[in-house]
Design an enzyme around this catalytic site. Structure first.
Site, short mmCIF file in Angstrom:
data_model
loop_
_atom_site.label_atom_id
_atom_site.label_comp_id
_atom_site.label_asym_id
_atom_site.label_seq_id
_atom_site.Cartn_x
_atom_site.Cartn_y
_atom_site.Cartn_z
N HIS A 125 35.68 38.55 33.79
CA HIS A 125 35.89 39.99 33.96
C HIS A 125 37.38 40.31 33.99
CE1 HIS A 125 31.76 40.75 34.54
NE2 HIS A 125 31.67 40.46 35.82
N CYS A 184 32.11 44.98 12.19
CA CYS A 184 32.54 45.56 13.47
C CYS A 184 32.69 44.51 14.57
CB CYS A 184 31.57 46.65 13.94
SG CYS A 184 29.91 46.07 14.31
#
Length: 541
Positions: free
Chosen positions: A193, A503
């Site tokens: 994170h 993408c």
């Protein structure tokens, strides 16, 4: 420690910083066992600290949304939900009652026990929750030890390189970016994170370097390109790194001059360079970096960090705002891609042994058509305010596409009956499974465009969990099999009038840009910070 020292670490964000080191010292909390007289009073004390922790996380969430966008900020809402987890609460309560123990001890012990259970799970997503359990336990203990304050104190005080054994996601968000040149930690991985937040915040960072207290106040270089920390660089090394830093900054300045120019090869071939975004706020970064459109708008940010499904109106407002911001440039909205590594409790999804290959994305939407119709209605309504296209993730068959088109047609029919306007909306699918690649010729006859999601496509093709550090030696993002799949998809798409974009992360990999142009790729959608570098490369081909 005398003379120059070099330390190799894991580059989290590439960039160069030169400055003095400041050690981040965290206060030590006393979690030793102390006998108490009244267990219920101690539980009440715990409950008060727990509620304060939730309030703090909600405040951090709001700050993070402003700084890093809603998708990255969802970490903190997820942590606030974990605090209310029954297993955690029951463990704290029973430890207090069974041992007549103080709340600090009970929370610490419960956090260690549950964190260890998570860390031993096979699923990578669940293993990652181990660090979150420790974070929330530490937060509650800090509040208990400080009579309720427990606020973040990660400021660096003057421009410096911040060094710590570890930084929690909350501490990373709390950093004063104007005062922190870079940060170096002992723990953490490139997929943690904290690492994701560092990249979002554009802070040069290294992990995997044991921090020495003697470094405090010494001159250092953080080289995110080489993955290197240099303590007390000699004059020659310092001059070399200053030259590299200057060149890096000059390159950034040159790229700024490409704003307003087209992404066209030297022989006149136009490649659209679009941006990947995860929230309405991220559209500003796309505009600042002169994106020619939005190639991937991750709509799941609307579903994360909350306790109920977003309404049609909430979604409509978000999609409309992005469409208006882009002023007619194409905005491709990916329908809900929840599941696997992105979870929301109110979906009531069952635990899966292999969530990456489980009940996720379009599978949830087709299984819960009312949920799907709500999102489609919001997207179609927003299309009246700009140029919007819809993209469906995790497709494996023609039958799925035809079912989607039937639901989409029903939505349009209902909007027509209600006299609600909508635009001409392109329909596309993500090619991110080997099955979709093999069926790409048939699929191209059903849709307007393909967008290749190289992250999952690589993972599924190589049978490698890209977040599993043990498999890094085997992971090859440039694997010939993946490149052949991309080329096959482009060829089959063009054969039937489908334009084809990329993408996933490979879209922003400058080493492959020329190859993608040779293959005939029509569009590359990348993180906003990569747009100008990719445009520069295209213009040189």
């Amino acid at each position: 420690m005398e003379g120059m020292k070099r330390y190799n670490g894991k580059a989290i964000y590439k960039g160069i910083a030169i400055g003095t080191i400041k050690l981040m010292e965290k206060s030590k909390n006393d979690t030793s066992l102390r006998k108490i007289e009244d267990a219920e009073a101690e539980i009440a004390r715990y409950n008060e600290a727990r509620d304060e922790a939730v309030r703090q996380l909600q405040d951090i969430y709001k700050k993070a949304v402003e700084e890093v966008g809603a998708e990255a900020a969802a970490i903190f809402d997820m942590q606030s939900m974990l605090i209310g987890d029954d297993d955690f609460t029951d463990s704290v309560y029973s430890t207090i009652r069974d041992n007549m123990a103080n709340a600090e001890y009970a929370v610490h012990e419960s956090g260690e026990t549950i964190s260890k259970i998570f860390s031993q799970m096979e699923d990578e997503y669940m293993r990652a929750r181990s660090a979150d359990i420790k974070d929330i336990a530490d937060r509650i203990v800090t509040i208990l030890c400080s009579n309720g304050s427990g606020k973040e104190s990660a400021g660096a005080g003057g421009k410096s390189i911040l060094c710590a054994d570890d930084l929690t996601p909350a501490e990373t968000v709390a950093l004063d970016k104007s005062a922190v040149l870079a940060f170096v930690t002992k723990y953490g991985s490139s997929q943690s994170h904290t690492a994701i937040l560092a990249r979002t915040m554009n802070i040069p960072a290294l992990a995997g370097i044991a921090v020495d207290a003697e470094w405090n106040g010494k001159l250092a270089v953080v080289d995110g390109f080489a993955g290197e920390l240099i303590i007390e660089p000699d004059a020659e090394t310092l001059a070399e790194k200053e030259k590299l830093m200057k060149a890096s900054l000059e390159k950034l300045a040159i790229l700024q001059q490409l704003k307003g120019k087209e992404s066209v090869t030297r022989d006149g071939r136009k490649i659209n360079v679009y941006a990947n975004i995860g929230s309405v706020a991220d559209a500003d970064a796309a505009i600042d970096n002169d994106a020619e459109g939005i190639g991937l708008f991750r709509s799941e940010f609307l579903y994360l960090g909350r306790h109920t499904y977003p309404t049609e109106e909430e979604q409509f407002v978000a999609y409309k705002n992005v469409a208006r911001k882009m002023k007619g440039k194409k905005v491709i909205i990916r329908t809900l891609d929840i599941g696997a590594d992105k979870q929301a409790d109110y979906f009531n999804l069952e635990k899966e042994d292999n969530p990456a290959m489980g009940f996720r994305a379009i599978r949830i939407c087709l299984d819960r058509p009312d949920l799907f119709r709500t999102q489609l209605r919001a997207i179609y309504r927003a299309s009246a305010f700009g140029t919007i296209a819809i993209m469906y993730p995790m497709i494996i068959s023609v039958d799925e596409v035809r079912r989607i088109k039937k639901i989409s047609a029903d939505v349009c029919y209902s909007l027509n009956k209600e006299n609600i306007p909508y635009g001409n909306v392109e329909q596309g699918i993500m090619i991110e499974t080997p099955a979709a690649v093999m069926m790409s010729e048939e699929l191209a006859q059903e849709v307007d465009f393909f967008s290749i999601g190289t992250n999952d496509l690589t993972q599924y093709t190589l049978a490698i969990d890209r977040q599993n550090a043990k498999l890094e030696p085997f992971y090859d993002a440039h694997h010939p099999a993946v490149l052949r799949e991309i080329e096959m998809t482009v060829k089959n798409g063009h054969k039937h009038g489908c334009w084809v974009g990329i993408c996933g992360e490979l879209g922003g990999d400058i080493e492959l840009t020329e190859k993608f142009v040779e293959m005939g790729v029509d569009e590359l959608s990348v993180s906003p910070s990569r747009i100008l570098a990719i445009r520069d490369k295209i213009r040189s081909i």
